[in-house]
Structures are given as C-alpha cells and as structure tokens.
Write a protein that holds these residues in place. Structure first.
Motif, PDB file in Angstrom:
ATOM      1  N   ARG A  81       0.802  -1.204   0.042  1.00 46.61           N
ATOM      2  CA  ARG A  81      -0.122   0.005   0.088  1.00 46.61           C
ATOM      3  C   ARG A  81       0.981   1.258  -0.103  1.00 46.61           C
ATOM      4  NH1 ARG A  81      -3.074   1.101   5.505  1.00 46.61           N
ATOM      5  NH2 ARG A  81      -0.962   1.629   6.081  1.00 46.61           N
ATOM      6  N   GLU A  82       1.898   1.205   0.769  1.00 47.24           N
ATOM      7  CA  GLU A  82       2.660   2.576   1.136  1.00 47.24           C
ATOM      8  C   GLU A  82       3.476   2.905  -0.175  1.00 47.24           C
ATOM      9  OE1 GLU A  82       2.064   4.852   3.299  1.00 47.24           O
ATOM     10  OE2 GLU A  82       0.506   3.568   4.153  1.00 47.24           O
ATOM     11  N   LYS A  83       3.998   1.765  -0.638  1.00 48.59           N
ATOM     12  CA  LYS A  83       4.707   1.815  -1.724  1.00 48.59           C
ATOM     13  C   LYS A  83       4.078   2.529  -3.054  1.00 48.59           C
ATOM     14  CE  LYS A  83       7.658  -1.056  -5.008  1.00 48.59           C
ATOM     15  NZ  LYS A  83       7.949  -2.523  -5.098  1.00 48.59           N
ATOM     16  N   TRP A  84       2.810   1.832  -3.200  1.00 43.82           N
ATOM     17  CA  TRP A  84       1.785   2.505  -4.286  1.00 43.82           C
ATOM     18  C   TRP A  84       1.483   4.057  -4.028  1.00 43.82           C
ATOM     19  CZ3 TRP A  84       0.982   1.902  -9.246  1.00 43.82           C
ATOM     20  CH2 TRP A  84       0.020   2.246  -9.618  1.00 43.82           C
ATOM     21  N   ILE A  85       1.176   4.184  -2.770  1.00 46.25           N
ATOM     22  CA  ILE A  85       0.784   5.586  -2.489  1.00 46.25           C
ATOM     23  C   ILE A  85       1.929   6.692  -2.778  1.00 46.25           C
ATOM     24  CG2 ILE A  85       0.420   7.314  -0.455  1.00 46.25           C
ATOM     25  CD1 ILE A  85      -1.139   4.972   0.627  1.00 46.25           C
ATOM     26  N   ASN A  86       3.100   6.114  -2.401  1.00 49.55           N
ATOM     27  CA  ASN A  86       4.350   7.038  -2.880  1.00 49.55           C
ATOM     28  C   ASN A  86       4.604   7.356  -4.123  1.00 49.55           C
ATOM     29  OD1 ASN A  86       7.052   8.124  -1.713  1.00 49.55           O
ATOM     30  ND2 ASN A  86       7.944   6.538  -2.723  1.00 49.55           N
ATOM     31  N   HIS A  87       4.564   6.055  -4.962  1.00 51.54           N
ATOM     32  CA  HIS A  87       4.587   6.357  -6.422  1.00 51.54           C
ATOM     33  C   HIS A  87       3.652   7.057  -6.807  1.00 51.54           C
ATOM     34  CE1 HIS A  87       5.244   4.989 -10.586  1.00 51.54           C
ATOM     35  NE2 HIS A  87       3.953   4.874 -10.705  1.00 51.54           N
ATOM     36  N   THR A  88       2.311   6.971  -6.632  1.00 59.92           N
ATOM     37  CA  THR A  88       1.289   7.774  -7.269  1.00 59.92           C
ATOM     38  C   THR A  88       1.450   9.140  -6.992  1.00 59.92           C
ATOM     39  OG1 THR A  88      -0.267   5.699  -7.092  1.00 59.92           O
ATOM     40  CG2 THR A  88      -1.110   7.687  -7.505  1.00 59.92           C
ATOM     41  N   VAL A  89       1.718   9.435  -5.586  1.00 64.83           N
ATOM     42  CA  VAL A  89       1.804  10.778  -5.197  1.00 64.83           C
ATOM     43  C   VAL A  89       2.790  11.423  -5.850  1.00 64.83           C
ATOM     44  CG1 VAL A  89       2.314  12.225  -3.195  1.00 64.83           C
ATOM     45  CG2 VAL A  89       0.369  10.472  -2.781  1.00 64.83           C
ATOM     46  N   GLN A  90       3.733  10.905  -5.954  1.00 66.04           N
ATOM     47  CA  GLN A  90       5.143  11.638  -6.814  1.00 66.04           C
ATOM     48  C   GLN A  90       4.861  11.884  -8.119  1.00 66.04           C
ATOM     49  OE1 GLN A  90       9.132  10.770  -5.820  1.00 66.04           O
ATOM     50  NE2 GLN A  90       8.754   9.430  -4.033  1.00 66.04           N
ATOM     51  N   LEU A  91       4.035  10.704  -8.737  1.00 65.19           N
ATOM     52  CA  LEU A  91       3.839  10.993 -10.247  1.00 65.19           C
ATOM     53  C   LEU A  91       2.821  12.244 -10.449  1.00 65.19           C
ATOM     54  CD1 LEU A  91       4.192   9.493 -12.878  1.00 65.19           C
ATOM     55  CD2 LEU A  91       1.880   8.192 -12.338  1.00 65.19           C
ATOM     56  N   LEU A  92       1.974  12.255  -9.363  1.00 61.05           N
ATOM     57  CA  LEU A  92       0.872  13.397  -9.769  1.00 61.05           C
ATOM     58  C   LEU A  92       1.696  14.967  -9.363  1.00 61.05           C
ATOM     59  CD1 LEU A  92      -1.917  14.537 -10.329  1.00 61.05           C
ATOM     60  CD2 LEU A  92      -2.471  14.515  -7.922  1.00 61.05           C
ATOM     61  N   LEU A  93       2.291  14.658  -7.919  1.00 61.92           N
ATOM     62  CA  LEU A  93       2.928  15.935  -7.716  1.00 61.92           C
ATOM     63  C   LEU A  93       4.126  16.487  -8.439  1.00 61.92           C
ATOM     64  CD1 LEU A  93       2.277  15.928  -3.824  1.00 61.92           C
ATOM     65  CD2 LEU A  93       0.667  16.908  -5.602  1.00 61.92           C
TER      66      LEU A  93
END
Length: 230
Positions: A200-212
């Motif tokens: 979960r945290e790995k995906w959240i980190n990836h997705t947040v960085q991709l957007l921001l």
C-alpha cells in the motif's frame, strides 16, 4: 358552532432519536452486506432483517435501496476518504501536502473497502439509472468542487503550474487513484502487481510523486520528497 378537530398531527409522533438509530442500523446492515456481496445480489429484505426493522424503513429514510447504498458510500468517504481532511484541517492554508494527503486517503480507503470501486464500476460507470443519478447528485457534486477549489488555490498561490487546466485536474486525480482498483486481476496478471495492504505505502508513494511532480512548480519539488508515504 364548534370547529371540527384538525386532522393534522394525527398518528404516532416522530421520535428523532429512534429515527436516527433506525437509519444507522440500516446503514450498518447494508455496509456489512456490501463487503461480501455485489449490490445487485443484496435484497431490501436482508438489509432490513440485518437492521431488525421493517423493510419499508429503507424507502422512508433513503428513498430506496440505491439511496441507502449511496449514503453508505458517502459516509465512508466523508469519514475516511479525502473529504475527511476538511474536518481535521479546518482553518489551515491549502498546500501541496494537503493534496498529497487527499490522494493518500483515497487510496487507503479503496484498499480498506474494495467494494466501493467495484460498486462504482458495476453500477455507476457501466449503467445508467438511479444509482448513477444519485452518485452524481450526492457524491460527485459535493466532492469535485472541493477538489477543484483546492487545486485552484494552489495554482493561484503559485504552488501549481500555471498552464494546467484546473477543470481537468480532478479527472487526472481520480484516474490515478481509481484505475488500479478498477483493473483488478488483469493488472496482476498483466503487470505482476496486486494492490493490497502489503504494498500500500509503496503504491501511495509512487502515485503521489507521479502526480505532484507533474503538477508542481519545478522550484518547489527540486530536492524534495513530496510523497514519502506517511
């Protein structure tokens, strides 16, 4: 000549506390069923049975099964999803950290409650009718303006790139968050990735960085970890 007694107010007077308990019992019963069964496989009778009330109470309080289910979804999003931020951070100036937290909470909610994206795909995205109308009226119409307002503030304060279309940004936000849950098993079979608690945290980190990192001004993200998964 005496006046005829008024017919208004006849019948059992309403008890707000009891009505609130009935609503809550129906929502809890529907929630328990949604975690195990598809919307179409859940009957009004079993919802009422689980709540210990007459099935007519569903129409009385929610206008039908669809209205009840949408209220259950809305309750989860308001309590645990991005909408819960406004209650906790009321008065704080909007920031990229707030946008990051909104995305993180939605991903965590979808992992915790996988029936929500499944319901949206099965009953909202792929069909027309009352469920779609209620979803647009009671959820999208409330949440999208809040997200657009946050994005607009971030852009006007120089935190987001000026060339971005704020009206399109909420679509990008939802797409990044929702797609892995919509894809489901094909995502695992085709890409070897299954979204669950273990990553979960790995995906959240990836997705947040991709957007921001795509929407932020370059000077604001250089040398800064904008998505640490906290």
């Amino acid at each position: 000549m005496t006046d005829k007694p008024s017919t208004r107010g006849r019948g059992r007077p309403k008890d707000p506390e009891r009505e609130s308990l009935v609503r809550e019992a129906l929502m809890q019963s529907a929630y328990a069923l949604l975690r195990d069964k598809a919307f179409r496989d859940i009957s009004i009778r079993e919802i009422a049975l689980g709540a210990g009330v007459n099935s007519a109470m569903i129409s009385y309080h929610f206008g039908g099964k669809e209205g009840l289910i949408i209220e259950v979804v809305r309750n989860q999003i308001m309590r645990y999803g991005p909408a819960s931020i406004s209650a906790e951070l009321d008065g704080m100036e909007p920031s990229l950290e707030l946008l990051k937290e909104a995305m993180s909470r939605m991903i965590r909610l979808y992992i915790k409650e996988p029936w929500i994206p499944r319901l949206i795909v099965d009953e909202v995205a792929s069909k027309s009718g009352r469920m779609r109308e209620l979803f647009a009226d009671r959820l999208a119409s409330q949440l999208v303006p809040k997200l657009r307002g946050l994005l607009g503030f971030l852009q006007s304060s120089g935190q987001l790139r000026e060339d971005l279309d704020i009206n399109l940004m909420p679509i990008s936000f939802v797409s990044l968050v929702a797609f892995p849950f919509i894809a489901g098993d094909p995502l695992k079979e085709g890409f070897g990735f299954a979204l669950g608690e273990e990553n979960r945290e790995k995906w959240i980190n990836h997705t947040v960085q991709l957007l921001l990192r795509g929407v932020s001004n370059k000077s604001m993200t250089e040398g800064e970890d904008v998505g640490n998964g906290n």
